[in-house]
Design an enzyme around this catalytic site. Structure first.
Site, short mmCIF file in Angstrom:
data_model
loop_
_atom_site.label_atom_id
_atom_site.label_comp_id
_atom_site.label_asym_id
_atom_site.label_seq_id
_atom_site.Cartn_x
_atom_site.Cartn_y
_atom_site.Cartn_z
N CYS A 95 37.12 -9.87 20.74
CA CYS A 95 36.45 -10.13 19.48
C CYS A 95 35.81 -11.53 19.45
O CYS A 95 34.86 -11.78 20.18
CB CYS A 95 37.42 -9.92 18.33
SG CYS A 95 36.62 -9.75 16.71
N HIS A 106 40.73 -4.36 19.15
CA HIS A 106 42.06 -4.91 18.91
C HIS A 106 43.07 -3.78 19.09
O HIS A 106 42.71 -2.65 19.36
CB HIS A 106 42.17 -5.45 17.48
CG HIS A 106 41.26 -6.60 17.19
ND1 HIS A 106 41.47 -7.87 17.67
CD2 HIS A 106 40.12 -6.66 16.44
CE1 HIS A 106 40.51 -8.67 17.23
NE2 HIS A 106 39.69 -7.97 16.47
N ARG A 144 30.06 -5.75 7.49
CA ARG A 144 31.16 -5.92 8.44
C ARG A 144 31.44 -4.62 9.18
O ARG A 144 31.41 -3.53 8.59
CB ARG A 144 32.41 -6.37 7.68
CG ARG A 144 33.52 -6.90 8.56
CD ARG A 144 34.61 -7.57 7.73
NE ARG A 144 35.52 -8.29 8.59
CZ ARG A 144 35.33 -9.53 9.01
NH1 ARG A 144 34.23 -10.19 8.63
NH2 ARG A 144 36.19 -10.13 9.80
#
EC number: 6.3.5.13
Length: 241
Positions: A96, A196, A130
């Site tokens: 990330c 993740h 997002r």
């Protein structure tokens, strides 16, 4: 690089500032999968109080917020052990925000442009919305055959240059940038992804790929862990709902 008889040294880089979403667990997975094969392994934590050594066998970096990214970038520029290790072929896993730090530059949510360390040929600017949710991809990196799964949560939109290629093609989710259908970046021994999870807990094939490279391309004995297979099936099914 380590071999079957020496201690595998796993660098957990800046967990004090690059540790969002439990990405430090990637180092734990590497250590455990090595030990389950009878390979001695240890984690070397590298904080803002430490120079980055170039002598470790594999390195992992995790996610972070804007200010923490800036701290990490300054530290890696001041102590370029990570860059030197990758130049010698040591595998590096960046998650990330770490992708953005390892790129040429990234813009913060406030519009500030921060110079990166240029280990990956990419730049990152904020997206209007997002990217958040389950992410499923099909790897394009040689040696990987299984879908990669994880959870993405980022606003950065990453664009690759000619010297980096995507880690994978997006099947479900966004990845590097909404609409691009690509996730991650690969340049030499450096691998980046927005997954993740921790990503190596959810994707053991990728973990073993990094271990093999850290050990000079050694063939690793397979591990029979049906609970991990069950986790993968559940996560892929959840992403398709």
């Amino acid at each position: 690089m380590a071999d079957q008889t020496s201690t595998l040294r796993i660098g957990l880089v800046l967990p004090d500032v690059m540790g969002t979403y439990g990405d430090g667990g990637n180092a734990l997975i590497l250590r455990q999968r090595a030990r389950m094969r009878g390979i001695d392994a240890e984690i070397v934590q590298i904080t803002l109080d430490d120079p980055v050594p170039e002598s470790l066998d594999v390195y992992t970096l995790g996610g972070a917020e804007d200010y923490a990214q800036r701290l990490a970038t300054r530290h890696l520029l001041r102590y370029p052990g990570l860059q030197k290790a990758a130049a010698k072929g040591a595998p590096v896993l960046a998650i990330c925000a770490a992708i953005q730090v390892l790129g040429h530059w990234y813009e913060t949510s406030a519009g500030e442009r921060v110079e990166g360390i240029s280990m990956l040929d990419l730049t990152t600017t904020p997206q209007t919305t997002r990217s958040i949710g389950e992410l499923v991809t099909s790897p394009t990196l040689a040696g990987l055959t299984q879908q990669l799964t994880g959870f993405e949560n980022h606003r950065g939109g990453t664009i690759l240059g000619a010297d980096s290629v995507p880690l994978a093609r997006v099947d479900s989710g966004h990845g590097n940038r909404a609409g691009d259908r690509a996730d991650g970046a690969v340049t030499g021994s450096v691998i980046g992804t927005y997954l993740h999870g921790p990503v190596l807990a959810r994707n053991p094939e990728l973990a073993d790929h990094l271990l093999s490279r850290a050990m000079g391309g050694a063939t690793l004995a397979p591990l029979d862990l049906p609970e991990i297979d069950q986790l993968r099936r559940e996560r892929i099914a959840a992403a398709k709902r």
